[in-house]
Structure formats: C-alpha cells, structure tokens
Design an enzyme around this catalytic site. Structure first.
Site, PDB file in Angstrom:
ATOM      1  N   ARG A 178     -14.852  -7.152  -1.178  1.00 60.34           N
ATOM      2  CA  ARG A 178     -14.168  -7.444   0.072  1.00 60.34           C
ATOM      3  C   ARG A 178     -14.930  -8.143   1.061  1.00 60.34           C
ATOM      4  NH1 ARG A 178      -9.075  -5.217   2.576  1.00 60.34           N
ATOM      5  NH2 ARG A 178      -8.891  -7.671   2.350  1.00 60.34           N
ATOM      6  N   HIS A 227     -14.086  -6.478   7.077  1.00 58.82           N
ATOM      7  CA  HIS A 227     -12.903  -6.562   7.902  1.00 58.82           C
ATOM      8  C   HIS A 227     -13.085  -5.101   8.592  1.00 58.82           C
ATOM      9  CE1 HIS A 227     -12.309  -4.575   3.861  1.00 58.82           C
ATOM     10  NE2 HIS A 227     -11.188  -3.890   4.556  1.00 58.82           N
ATOM     11  N   HIS A 246      -9.256  -2.515   9.719  1.00 58.40           N
ATOM     12  CA  HIS A 246      -7.681  -2.399   9.475  1.00 58.40           C
ATOM     13  C   HIS A 246      -6.894  -2.009  10.668  1.00 58.40           C
ATOM     14  CE1 HIS A 246      -7.893  -2.495   4.919  1.00 58.40           C
ATOM     15  NE2 HIS A 246      -9.072  -1.923   5.128  1.00 58.40           N
ATOM     16  N   TYR A 248     -15.017   4.685   2.666  1.00 64.89           N
ATOM     17  CA  TYR A 248     -13.871   5.323   3.677  1.00 64.89           C
ATOM     18  C   TYR A 248     -14.187   6.546   3.431  1.00 64.89           C
ATOM     19  CZ  TYR A 248     -11.615   0.816   4.240  1.00 64.89           C
ATOM     20  OH  TYR A 248     -11.451  -0.564   4.556  1.00 64.89           O
ATOM     21  N   TYR A 291     -17.443  -4.757   1.421  1.00 58.27           N
ATOM     22  CA  TYR A 291     -17.935  -3.737   0.416  1.00 58.27           C
ATOM     23  C   TYR A 291     -17.205  -4.058  -0.934  1.00 58.27           C
ATOM     24  CZ  TYR A 291     -13.062  -2.198   1.796  1.00 58.27           C
ATOM     25  OH  TYR A 291     -11.960  -2.118   1.971  1.00 58.27           O
TER      26      TYR A 291
HETATM   27  C1  BEZ Z   1      -9.048  -2.047   1.637  1.00 57.89           C
HETATM   28  O1  BEZ Z   1      -9.208  -0.661   2.182  1.00 57.89           O
HETATM   29  O2  BEZ Z   1      -9.533  -2.811   2.474  1.00 57.89           O
HETATM   30  C2  BEZ Z   1      -9.023  -2.141   0.293  1.00 57.89           C
HETATM   31  C3  BEZ Z   1      -9.594  -1.683  -0.713  1.00 57.89           C
HETATM   32  C4  BEZ Z   1      -9.372  -1.963  -1.853  1.00 57.89           C
HETATM   33  C5  BEZ Z   1      -8.300  -2.680  -2.458  1.00 57.89           C
HETATM   34  C6  BEZ Z   1      -7.060  -2.986  -1.377  1.00 57.89           C
HETATM   35  C7  BEZ Z   1      -7.832  -3.112  -0.048  1.00 57.89           C
HETATM   36 FE    FE Z   2     -10.922  -2.093   3.994  1.00 54.57          FE
END
Ligand code: BEZ
Ligand code: FE
Length: 304
Positions: A213, A216, A218, A158, A192
């Site tokens: 993860r 996705h 957000h 990010y 990622y």
């Molecule tokens: C996220 O940005 O999706 C995320 C990253 C690390 C922990 C929880 C959510």
């Molecule tokens: Fe994320």
C-alpha cells in the site's frame, strides 16, 4: 419433475429461494446465485477447483480473530471494498470528499485528544503536523466535527499487529474547533505491505502482486446531520501510488508533504494539509466498509 442440468439448476435454485420475505435479501441472494452459477459455467469449474475454493475460504475464516479480519483483507484485495465505497459515494446528494478503505485495522475507542496533541505514544519517528478544516458542501466549517485517525508505525505495522494488541498507539480522536479546524501531530506516513502471513497473502503471491500500500493515514470524520466520511490521505510521490494492492487511492486524496509551511499551526514541522468536505446525511446508513475486527467476531452468527 424438472430435470436438473448445468443450465436449469439456476432457475431451480432461484425458484426455491423466491419465498424469501425480506425483499432486499431476496434480490441480493438471487443476483448472487445467478452470478455464481454463471461464473462456474464460464470457467467450467472442476470439483478439485471447487474444493480448493472451499479450503481457501475456510482458511480465511480460520485466520479471523478479534484483532484480525482476513475476510475484509480478501474483499479489499479483490477490489470489492473499493467498489462498495464508490457505490456509497454515488448515493450522496452533495459533493463530498471521496471515501477510501477503512481496512482491517480500524478500532473504536481510540483515545480522545486535544487539538495539537500527538498520536505517537510508543513508537518514535519523523513527526508531521496534519491540519485543515472539516467543511460542509458550501465550504462552511463544521464546528466540533469528530475526527478519528490511525496510522502504522515506521516498520509498517499497526498496533493491532503487535505482540500485545490491546495496547493502543498511533490512534486518536479530536474535536474540530468552532470553525471546523483540526490539527494534530503524527508520524510521517510510510508505505507498507498488507498482512501476507495468511491465505490472502498466499493468493497475492500466487498472482505475483507486490502486496504494498502506498504511504497513507486513515480518517473517519463525522458530525450530527452529516454522512460519516471514511477516507485516507495518500502521500504524493510514493512508488506504489498507482498500484495500491487494495485499490484505495483516488487522485483527489493524494497530498504533498510540505517541508516548510508558514501557514501551518506548527510551522517548525513538516506538514500535510487537507480540508475534508462532508455531505448532508440523507439516511442513517453507515458508510463504513469494515469495522473494528472485535465487533465483527462478537456479532458473527447473531444475524437473521
Ligand atoms: C489499511 O490499513 O490501509 C489496509 C490494510 C490492508 C488492507 C486494506 C487496508
Ligand atoms: Fe492503512
């Protein structure tokens, strides 16, 4: 005088805290102490293990800055954030889209954009159009709903993780149209690894977890009179869809990536389509399990 031993210590602590005037603080702290003591008894916690826990929590706090929230990461990786989300969803009085994690990378003040704009400003990659509607529990479009979006770049980072975290990229805010429709362009979501260069990463490695993860993007969606929705869309077929390190995936949030989509407002691009359903607001309680990290550091120590 009461003899303090490994059993009576719990009631002694509860008794001393019983003078707390705020009833909710009293309830939460009493329950926390009961469960903490029960945990220590159950595992027969040793002094060295206790100290290791203190060292770990100290390192978690020291890792936090206005751009990094290691405590939220800890809560996420322990499943606590997802649990608090589920409890929040259960309090809604109308059916709505499920919540997902806000995570540590949300930031307020993302740039306002026009429908159809691209949130990609610095890092190029495969472009996708995201579109759909924001509707109420009866399926009626919510005019002008505010849709906030953020996603990582193709290396899985990010903007907050970059050398200059003050520069924003891959974020934007849009107002839905009069029928609640939204559409914008962004990067094709990719999976990622969560930040592994801190104490939470050490914990994840010690537990032999993969740390990923699934792909996705957000969303935070709000409109006057509705509960704010904090959620994410997950791309079907990702190899980590059933083993998200932070337990954010719900089946109802898994969406296909359409290679061809004649119904899309930009049919030449691959698309992801989703309609978000908001429940009517019952109270003014925030549904955000998390916050812009800079807001957390600026408010730390200013409570009670
Ligand atoms: C996220 O940005 O999706 C995320 C990253 C690390 C922990 C929880 C959510
Ligand atoms: Fe994320």
């Amino acid at each position: 005088m009461r003899a303090i031993d490994e059993i009576t210590i719990t009631d002694a602590a509860l008794e001393q805290m019983s003078s707390t005037p705020n009833p909710r603080l009293k309830q939460v702290m009493a329950s926390l102490v009961k469960h903490l003591h029960a945990f220590a008894r159950e595992v027969d916690l040793t002094p060295e293990e206790w100290l290791e826990g203190i060292r770990f929590l100290t390192a978690v706090g020291q890792k936090c800055t206005e751009h990094r929230q290691e405590f939220i990461l800890l809560s996420d990786t322990l499943g606590l954030s997802s649990l608090v989300n589920s409890l929040h969803d259960k309090r809604a009085t109308e059916a709505a889209t499920k919540s997902s994690l806000l995570g540590p990378f949300y930031r307020q003040d993302a740039p306002m954009m026009k429908l159809g704009d691209s949130i990609i400003s610095k890092t190029p990659g495969t472009e996708v159009v995201f579109y759909g509607r924001v509707v109420n529990s009866a399926g009626k479009g919510i005019p002008n709903a505010l849709v906030q979006i953020w996603e990582p770049d193709e290396t899985g980072h990010y903007d907050l993780q970059k050398l200059d975290p003050s520069e924003m990229d891959l974020r934007g805010c849009f107002h839905a149209d009069a029928e609640g429709r939204y559409y914008f362009r962004g990067l094709c979501p990719l999976g990622y690894m969560i930040p592994m260069d801190g104490p939470v990463g050490d914990m994840i490695r010690a537990q032999r977890r993969h740390g990923y993860r699934p792909a996705h993007i957000h969303f935070v969606i709000g409109a006057p009179g509705y509960r704010e929705l904090v959620t994410a869309l997950y791309v079907a077929g990702d190899e980590h869809i059933d083993s998200d390190t932070v337990f954010g995936v719900n089946e109802s949030l898994v969406v296909p990536l359409n290679k061809k989509d004649p119904a899309s407002p930009l049919p030449n691009l691959p698309s992801i389509r989703f309609d978000f359903r908001l429940a009517a607001a019952k109270d003014q309680m925030s549904g955000r399990v998390g916050a812009d990290p800079s807001q957390i550091t600026s408010k730390a120590g200013k409570g009670a």
